[in-house]
Motif scaffolding. Sequence first.
Motif, PDB file in Angstrom:
ATOM      1  N   TYR A  45       2.251   1.738  -3.464  1.00 30.75           N
ATOM      2  CA  TYR A  45       1.181   2.277  -4.311  1.00 30.75           C
ATOM      3  C   TYR A  45       0.967   3.763  -4.027  1.00 30.75           C
ATOM      4  N   ARG A  46       0.964   4.117  -2.738  1.00 36.68           N
ATOM      5  CA  ARG A  46       0.779   5.518  -2.357  1.00 36.68           C
ATOM      6  C   ARG A  46       1.951   6.369  -2.839  1.00 36.68           C
TER       7      ARG A  46
ATOM      8  N   ASN B  45       0.826  -1.212   0.000  1.00 37.09           N
ATOM      9  CA  ASN B  45       0.000   0.000   0.000  1.00 37.09           C
ATOM     10  C   ASN B  45       0.856   1.256   0.000  1.00 37.09           C
TER      11      ASN B  45
ATOM     12  N   SER C 242       2.306  10.880 -10.952  1.00 36.76           N
ATOM     13  CA  SER C 242       1.502  11.780 -11.789  1.00 36.76           C
ATOM     14  C   SER C 242       2.129  13.166 -11.873  1.00 36.76           C
ATOM     15  N   LYS C 243       2.756  13.617 -10.775  1.00 31.40           N
ATOM     16  CA  LYS C 243       3.367  14.951 -10.771  1.00 31.40           C
ATOM     17  C   LYS C 243       4.567  15.030 -11.701  1.00 31.40           C
TER      18      LYS C 243
ATOM     19  N   LEU D 154       3.918   5.838  -5.415  1.00 34.99           N
ATOM     20  CA  LEU D 154       3.805   6.022  -6.863  1.00 34.99           C
ATOM     21  C   LEU D 154       2.670   6.979  -7.212  1.00 34.99           C
ATOM     22  N   LYS D 155       1.546   6.837  -6.512  1.00 36.71           N
ATOM     23  CA  LYS D 155       0.387   7.688  -6.780  1.00 36.71           C
ATOM     24  C   LYS D 155       0.699   9.149  -6.467  1.00 36.71           C
ATOM     25  N   ASP D 156       1.383   9.382  -5.330  1.00 42.18           N
ATOM     26  CA  ASP D 156       1.692  10.745  -4.915  1.00 42.18           C
ATOM     27  C   ASP D 156       2.700  11.426  -5.835  1.00 42.18           C
ATOM     28  N   ASN D 157       3.599  10.630  -6.436  1.00 50.83           N
ATOM     29  CA  ASN D 157       4.726  11.242  -7.144  1.00 50.83           C
ATOM     30  C   ASN D 157       4.727  11.006  -8.653  1.00 50.83           C
TER      31      ASN D 157
END
Length: 586
Positions: A15-16, A12, A23-24, A18-21
């Motif tokens: 995943y977090r 998790n 897309s930016k 990758l999700k946080d960074n």
Amino acid sequence: MPGKSLSSMDKNLIYRLLKDNFSKHARLYVVAIIAMLIVAATTAMSAWIMRDIVNEMVVSRDIQQVMQIAIAVAVIFTVKGFATFFQGMFLSRAGNSIIAEQQRKIYNRLLQQGVSFYNNMPSSDILVRVTHNAQAARAVIDTVVTSFVRDMFTLLGLVAVMFYQQPLLSLISFIFGPLAIFGVRILMKKVRKIMEQELSSLTKIVEIVQETTVGIRIIKTFSLEHIMRKEMDSAVKAVEKRANSIAVLESATSPIMETLAGLAIAGAIALSAIWVLEKGNTPGEMMSFITALLLAYEPAKRLARMRVSIEAGMIGVRMMYELIDKPITLTEAENAIELPKGKGEICFNNVRFSYLENQPILHDINLQFPAGKMTALVGASGSGKSTIINLIMHMYDPDHGSVEIDGTDIKYVTLSSLREKLAYVGQDTFLFSNTIMYNIGLGHPDATEEDIQAAAKAANAHDFIMKMQDGYHTQVGDNGNKLSGGQKQRIAIARAMLRHSEVLILDEATSALDSESEASIKEALQRLTEGKTTIVIAHRLTTITSADKIIVMEDGKVAEEGTQRELLASEGIYSRLYNYQFNTAE
């Protein structure tokens, strides 16, 4: 996600992360991933083309075809070289951006926290989390991206070549794969514990260095060098030992992979000889297969070690998110309002407070600090004086009751509007590592150089500042270590004067001054405090003779209050303290 050995929590977190960074920094990663795919494709092509090289040179002996193949090889490796360059460049840019982003995020979270957070977390621990953990976040993302894109697709491409050229040999070679994975899984169990111990030792090193820089005078005075040296040596040895242990575990994948790869390649070569010499297969097909097998070794080894690298990095990632997710110890009320303008009257209404549960500091305090007047807080250490100041500045919320300014409970006002109304000078003067002008100017960011000099003159600081080599542009050093205690105190007072706030809080503000400077400061404070609500904490009663009201604290309660004349006449606690100080002075 990378393997069953990672816990669901770690999956998790990845995943977090990758999700946080991701897309930016999508544009950078997209370019890097395209470059990785090109690297993977050209690597597979370099194995595939070996079939044509060998067949045309050994079997067909066609010089024209060989020249065309040579040009193709040059193109393949040139493209691979440029793709590798762009992969490294854009991946590094994304990684560096992630480090900066995480460090900003952690620091912003730290600024949001209340004072109690810093009381409970060592500064050395915070430093390690801000520096090391942001690096760990980048390392984990880089490992995930490179392993799942470059290495995975490179391996898939080479496996495709192997199966196309020699399907049976490929199946035989893959017998050794599960054995390698099993060996790496055994190593994984030891990595996490060692990494946690290493980070703990790194924190200890930072703590020792901090204590050395801050307490160097005590270390020198008491000849503590040998003790500090011993502590540092112990911490450094611990880090070195654990770093060596991690290096052993990471390197242990090499003999596993090398041995298994050697067996696989040796078997492939032996079988290839039989296929070519006895069954009539072309040598080009066998060379293409062997080349693909050899090239597949490195990405396979990196994929096998990926779990070790991710597990090592996840320690830092967990610590980073632990800090980011830690609840804010002091928050503004929902729909907080701006503190209305007023004269600055402060009231405590039945206030109870404790730093630790079941250890109360203040007991149902009712106090009034008149607007535009000077009120002094007097009492023994631990009586609750500083706690009253902390509550006024909303460093903490009271457990019960309310603190009001001009009739408004400060719990329901914005922190910014409250702090704009306050100016503070503490007994432990803190200066930023910058110039004198910078430190005074922090009292009012829009102040001019003339305003800053006027505040310094009012604080009796201008004369000693002008005697310095660079005047107001003199660097004060780390926490003002280039200045004397009295000089630091006067700069802090000038900073408070520049703020022009309605409420002025002085916590032993003249404690580091000599008698002559103290007299000048008292005169300056009389001008400064005119028409302002001033709260003074003082152990030296000579500094509060002009106070309009004196409050005597004892064991978290108001023992006495009144003017100095009234308190001396009552012959209570203040009278005894006053007589003791002045008799001792005489």
